[in-house]
Design an enzyme around this catalytic site. Structure first.
Site, PDB file in Angstrom:
ATOM      1  N   LEU A  60      59.284 128.745  44.467  1.00  0.00           N
ATOM      2  CA  LEU A  60      58.342 128.458  45.534  1.00  0.00           C
ATOM      3  C   LEU A  60      58.643 129.437  46.654  1.00  0.00           C
ATOM      4  CD1 LEU A  60      58.259 124.545  45.844  1.00  0.00           C
ATOM      5  CD2 LEU A  60      56.307 126.030  45.317  1.00  0.00           C
ATOM      6  N   ASP A  61      57.610 129.912  47.321  1.00  0.00           N
ATOM      7  CA  ASP A  61      57.814 130.854  48.408  1.00  0.00           C
ATOM      8  C   ASP A  61      58.644 130.225  49.519  1.00  0.00           C
ATOM      9  OD1 ASP A  61      56.250 132.846  47.178  1.00  0.00           O
ATOM     10  OD2 ASP A  61      54.419 131.898  47.918  1.00  0.00           O
ATOM     11  N   TYR A  62      59.247 131.076  50.320  1.00  0.00           N
ATOM     12  CA  TYR A  62      60.099 130.665  51.435  1.00  0.00           C
ATOM     13  C   TYR A  62      59.403 129.643  52.334  1.00  0.00           C
ATOM     14  CZ  TYR A  62      62.991 131.448  55.662  1.00  0.00           C
ATOM     15  OH  TYR A  62      63.797 131.304  56.769  1.00  0.00           O
TER      16      TYR A  62
END
Length: 210
Positions: A60-62
Site C-alpha cells: 500500500l502506498d505511504y
C-alpha cells in the site's frame, strides 16, 4: 468415447504451512511504508509487527491505509501479487466533488494511466460516509469543495493506480483505505493492529488463488 483424463480439471495442491510459516492481516496506518526498514527514518511495518521473517505480500502506498497481508510463505506471496490470479481488492476512496454518472462509467470501463488502459473496475458511489476509523491526520477541508466516497474493486495493482484513475476523471483522491483482499476483510482491525489468519481463512485464500 472421450478420454476421462481429458475431462479432469487440475487444481494445485495447497501446501501445508510449516510451524514457522505465518500469514498475518495488518491494518496499515497513514504515512507508514510497506517495508520493515527505511534509511530515511520513515515509520515502517517494523514499528508495529514484531513477527520474524514475514514480509508484505503486495503493498500500500505511504499515504494509503488499510488491509495489508504479511507472510513468510514465499509461494503464497507470489500468488497474491501475481496478476495471473487476479485476486480482487476493494477500497474505500474519498474524492473531491461528486462524480456524475459519466465519470463513474469511465472508471468502470477503464481509463488511460501513463499511456496504458486500466482494466474494468467495480465502482459504486456511496450515499453516506462509510463507518471507518479516523485518519491520524485529518483530510484537508475546504468549505467550497464537497467530497464523497466511492467503493472501488480492482483486479490489478499498478502503482498509485486509483489515485491516477480518479484524477483522470477530475476527482482527486483525498483518502484511500483498502478493506478487502479476496474474501479477507479488514473488519474492525484498528490502525497498527494485526492478527494471524485462521486456518479456514488461509484455506479459502489458497482456493481463491488456485
Amino acid at each position: 468415447m472421450s478420454n476421462p483424463r481429458q475431462q479432469r480439471r487440475y487444481y494445485p495442491a495447497q501446501p501445508r504451512p510449516t510451524p514457522e510459516q505465518r500469514t498475518l492481516i495488518f491494518c496499515k496506518p497513514y504515512k507508514v511504508l510497506s517495508s520493515f526498514t527505511d534509511p530515511e527514518g520513515h515509520r515502517t511495518l517494523g514499528d508495529y509487527v514484531d513477527v520474524p521473517n514475514v514480509y508484505a505480500a503486495g503493498r500500500l502506498d505511504y499515504d494509503s491505509e488499510g488491509l495489508l497481508l504479511l507472510t513468510s510463505d514465499g509461494r503464497l506471496a507470489h500468488r497474491i501479487t501475481h496478476p495471473r490470479y487476479k485476486l480482487k481488492k476493494i477500497y474505500l476512496v474519498q474524492v473531491e466533488n461528486i462524480p456524475n454518472e459519466t465519470a463513474l462509467e469511465q472508471l468502470r470501463q477503464g481509463v488511460v494511466v501513463k499511456g496504458e488502459q486500466t482494466r474494468p473496475a467495480e465502482v459504486e458511489l456511496l450515499s453516506t460516509e462509510p463507518s471507518i476509523f479516523p485518519r491520524t491526520e485529518p483530510v484537508r477541508y475546504r468549505a467550497t469543495i464537497p467530497t464523497t466516497w466511492l467503493k472501488i474493486g480492482l483486479r490489478e495493482g499498478r502503482k498509485r493506480q486509483i489515485r491516477h484513475m480518479t484524477a483522470t476523471v477530475g476527482h482527486p483522491t483525498l483518502r484511500l483505505v483498502r478493506i478487502a483482499i479476496g474474501s479477507l476483510m479488514l473488519g474492525q482491525l484498528a490502525p497498527g493492529a494485526w492478527r494471524d489468519l485462521t486456518a479456514d481463512e488461509l484455506k479459502t485464500l489458497w482456493r481463491e488463488l488456485s
